[in-house]
Design an enzyme around this catalytic site. Structure first.
Site, mmCIF file in Angstrom:
data_model
loop_
_atom_site.group_PDB
_atom_site.id
_atom_site.type_symbol
_atom_site.label_atom_id
_atom_site.label_comp_id
_atom_site.label_asym_id
_atom_site.label_seq_id
_atom_site.Cartn_x
_atom_site.Cartn_y
_atom_site.Cartn_z
ATOM 1 N N HIS A 1 42.429 38.377 32.307
ATOM 2 C CA HIS A 1 41.581 37.382 32.523
ATOM 3 C C HIS A 1 41.652 36.598 33.928
ATOM 4 O O HIS A 1 42.490 36.577 34.719
ATOM 5 C CB HIS A 1 42.250 36.137 31.584
ATOM 6 N N TYR B 1 40.334 41.805 24.254
ATOM 7 C CA TYR B 1 39.067 41.282 24.838
ATOM 8 C C TYR B 1 38.548 42.330 25.455
ATOM 9 O O TYR B 1 39.122 43.601 25.733
ATOM 10 C CB TYR B 1 39.309 40.182 25.897
HETATM 11 C C1 LIG Z 1 51.558 42.117 30.084
HETATM 12 C C2 LIG Z 1 51.127 41.410 31.349
HETATM 13 C C3 LIG Z 1 49.879 40.817 31.300
HETATM 14 C C4 LIG Z 1 49.310 39.964 32.373
HETATM 15 N N1 LIG Z 1 48.104 39.535 32.177
HETATM 16 C C5 LIG Z 1 47.824 38.570 33.044
HETATM 17 C C6 LIG Z 1 46.432 38.205 32.901
HETATM 18 O O1 LIG Z 1 45.564 38.141 32.089
HETATM 19 N N2 LIG Z 1 45.959 37.015 33.952
HETATM 20 C C7 LIG Z 1 46.718 36.517 35.074
HETATM 21 O O2 LIG Z 1 46.500 35.925 36.159
HETATM 22 N N3 LIG Z 1 48.245 37.471 35.037
HETATM 23 C C8 LIG Z 1 48.595 38.275 34.278
HETATM 24 N N4 LIG Z 1 49.896 38.837 34.506
HETATM 25 C C9 LIG Z 1 50.594 38.447 35.280
HETATM 26 C C10 LIG Z 1 50.434 39.169 36.722
HETATM 27 O O3 LIG Z 1 50.275 40.520 36.305
HETATM 28 C C11 LIG Z 1 51.147 38.866 37.682
HETATM 29 O O4 LIG Z 1 51.546 37.525 37.824
HETATM 30 C C12 LIG Z 1 50.704 39.151 38.985
HETATM 31 O O5 LIG Z 1 50.528 40.700 39.182
HETATM 32 C C13 LIG Z 1 51.709 38.992 40.392
HETATM 33 O O6 LIG Z 1 50.827 39.421 41.414
HETATM 34 P P1 LIG Z 1 51.701 39.331 42.674
HETATM 35 O O7 LIG Z 1 50.797 39.939 43.756
HETATM 36 O O8 LIG Z 1 52.646 38.112 43.073
HETATM 37 O O9 LIG Z 1 52.745 40.744 42.292
HETATM 38 P P2 LIG Z 1 52.612 42.040 41.983
HETATM 39 O O10 LIG Z 1 51.095 42.188 41.288
HETATM 40 O O11 LIG Z 1 53.929 42.593 41.153
HETATM 41 O O12 LIG Z 1 52.512 42.972 43.208
HETATM 42 C C14 LIG Z 1 53.629 43.031 44.133
HETATM 43 C C15 LIG Z 1 53.434 44.464 44.948
HETATM 44 O O13 LIG Z 1 54.308 44.306 46.087
HETATM 45 C C16 LIG Z 1 54.650 45.815 46.236
HETATM 46 N N5 LIG Z 1 56.132 45.618 46.539
HETATM 47 C C17 LIG Z 1 57.273 45.456 45.661
HETATM 48 N N6 LIG Z 1 58.316 45.811 46.389
HETATM 49 C C18 LIG Z 1 57.937 46.099 47.746
HETATM 50 C C19 LIG Z 1 58.530 46.399 48.816
HETATM 51 N N7 LIG Z 1 60.047 46.148 48.768
HETATM 52 N N8 LIG Z 1 58.092 46.752 50.092
HETATM 53 C C20 LIG Z 1 56.496 46.868 50.025
HETATM 54 N N9 LIG Z 1 55.749 46.718 48.841
HETATM 55 C C21 LIG Z 1 56.584 46.253 47.696
HETATM 56 C C22 LIG Z 1 54.503 46.309 44.655
HETATM 57 O O14 LIG Z 1 54.206 47.825 44.766
HETATM 58 C C23 LIG Z 1 53.216 45.442 44.123
HETATM 59 O O15 LIG Z 1 51.876 46.236 44.614
HETATM 60 C C24 LIG Z 1 50.216 39.850 33.258
HETATM 61 C C25 LIG Z 1 51.486 40.268 33.358
HETATM 62 C C26 LIG Z 1 51.951 41.180 32.473
HETATM 63 C C27 LIG Z 1 53.135 41.888 32.363
#
Ligand SMILES: Cc1cc2nc3c(=O)[nH]c(=O)nc-3n(C[C@H](O)[C@H](O)[C@H](O)COP(=O)(O)OP(=O)(O)OC[C@H]3O[C@@H](n4cnc5c(N)ncnc54)[C@H](O)[C@@H]3O)c2cc1C
Length: 387
Positions: free
Chosen positions: A47, A215
């Protein structure tokens, strides 16, 4: 620190990619290091609420996402067995008018690809797993698994739930398994059958202990997605996800409405993901290191706002750099935490309780938020520690 600070973003997930784009727009010298060798279109939807769309407008991908996504007229909550409507929350044109941007659902891979493509050539390097980070006082040294070393003035940990930067700030501590799995599947929209309801564009089916959210993930409504929350006591944290099956889905949703059974029947491939959380962190930054997104406040996905919080964090961090100047990074980090911690913790708490939009409620505080215009609050002085 050099005149234009060198900013390293660790992780090119939704939060890291958004942060990098916004920083580059403001003229910062930014490089993103991503451990994955490449990104693929994994089977998941997401979403994207008006609170995020306003940030994507600034990044320049709002129109493209509007074209790709499905625009539900409302969010429905339904009873698991009877299909009775428990809540109906207006979205569609109402969201544009009341919250300032559209509410859409889309394929997560398509959304991520748009964010990555918005980065200028050369700003992102794949295959860079950060293994060690050293804040040397006047700069930061980063070590990667391929043996290379890089330097930056500021390092943003956007590296997800198992963040290496969080570990540097607070020590090793695995996230908590929340006791729930989420099954995820994307598949071609099947025909409707006798006895079932037409597919709602955005609906959450609820029983007392589990749910299924479904959805469309394309504007053409030709692909459907479901994501569940099913209680399962044990999970080995070494696996983030595992394959699941139609049989497992049938067991978990036995007796549920024929519309839910039709979704399970149409499933081609389904995976199951552990839901992970952390308690609110006692600090979001130290020295030249700062956290955002799941690195800082991972949550159950039951408000569909986890990525939204990561992207809001990114925009607020950039706003705080502009406010006080990135050369005063510790001031900027304090201002950033002061203006993000309360909202992120609130979303974390409601996501944990899994109550969001189960009954009719006003979501304006969440969807109407505009990170660029919300008045800033000053950081509270830290309580003195006894010596
Ligand atoms: C089942 C499920 C459904 C969800 N649905 C939704 C939704 O509908 N809407 C919504 O807003 N959120 C949703 N979320 C939550 C959302 O997916 C996360 O909160 C979001 O992806 C967080 O983003 P981020 O960039 O903080 O981390 P991440 O998306 O986890 O990105 C972290 C990145 O860092 C990289 N990385 C990790 N460690 C290292 C390292 N040591 N060195 C270099 N790179 C590294 C990884 O490979 C990754 O690409 C959902 C989560 C789940 C589990």
């Amino acid at each position: 620190m050099s005149a234009t600070p060198r900013i390293a973003v660790i992780g090119a997930g939704l939060g890291g990619a958004a942060a990098a784009s916004l920083l580059i727009q403001e003229g910062f010298d930014v490089h993103v290091y991503e451990q994955a060798p490449v990104f693929s279109r994994q089977g998941a939807g997401i979403h994207v609420g008006p609170n995020v769309m306003k940030i994507l407008r600034r990044i320049g991908i709002e129109d493209a996402l509007n074209e790709q996504g499905s625009h539900p007229e409302s969010w429905h909550s339904r009873h698991w067995e009877t299909g009775d409507i428990l809540a109906q929350i207006p979205l569609g044109d109402y969201a544009v008018k009341e919250y300032g941007a559209s509410y859409l659902t889309v394929h997560r891979g398509d959304f991520h690809a748009l964010l990555i493509d918005a980065l200028p050539d050369g700003a992102l390097t794949y295959g860079k797993l950060l293994t060690k980070v050293e804040d040397l006082g006047n700069e930061v040294r980063m070590h990667f698994a391929d043996g290379t070393v890089a330097h930056a003035d500021i390092v943003i940990g956007a590296d997800g739930v198992n963040s290496r930067i969080r570990e540097e700030l607070l020590g090793p501590e695995p996230p908590k398994y929340a006791g729930y799995l989420a099954h995820r599947a994307v598949f071609t929209t099947p025909p409707t059958k006798a006895g079932m309801l037409p597919f709602d564009p955005c609906v959450k089916w609820w029983s007392d202990d589990r749910h299924m959210m479904t959805y469309f993930v394309t504007a053409k409504a030709d692909e459907l997605y479901y994501v569940t929350g099913v209680p399962v006591e044990q999970w080995d944290l070494k696996d983030r996800w595992l394959p699941s099956s139609k049989e497992e889905m049938r067991d978990a949703f036995r007796g549920w409405h024929p519309t839910v059974q039709a979704l399970i029947d149409a499933t081609v491939e389904v995976t199951k993901w552990s839901l992970l959380e952390r308690d609110p962190l006692p600090l979001w930054s130290r020295g030249r290191l700062v956290l955002l997104g799941d690195a800082c406040h991972p949550m159950k996905p039951h408000m569909a706002q986890g990525a939204a919080m990561a992207i809001e964090d990114a925009a607020m961090l950039v706003r705080c750099f502009k406010e006080v100047g990135a050369e005063h990074h510790e001031l900027a980090f304090g201002l950033y935490e002061a203006n993000r911690a309360e909202r992120a913790s609130k979303v974390q708490r409601i996501s944990h309780d899994n109550t969001w939009l189960r009954t009719n409620e006003d979501p304006a505080w969440c969807f109407g938020y505009d990170v660029f215009s919300v008045p800033l609050v000053d950081p509270q002085p830290k309580a003195a520690t006894a010596t």
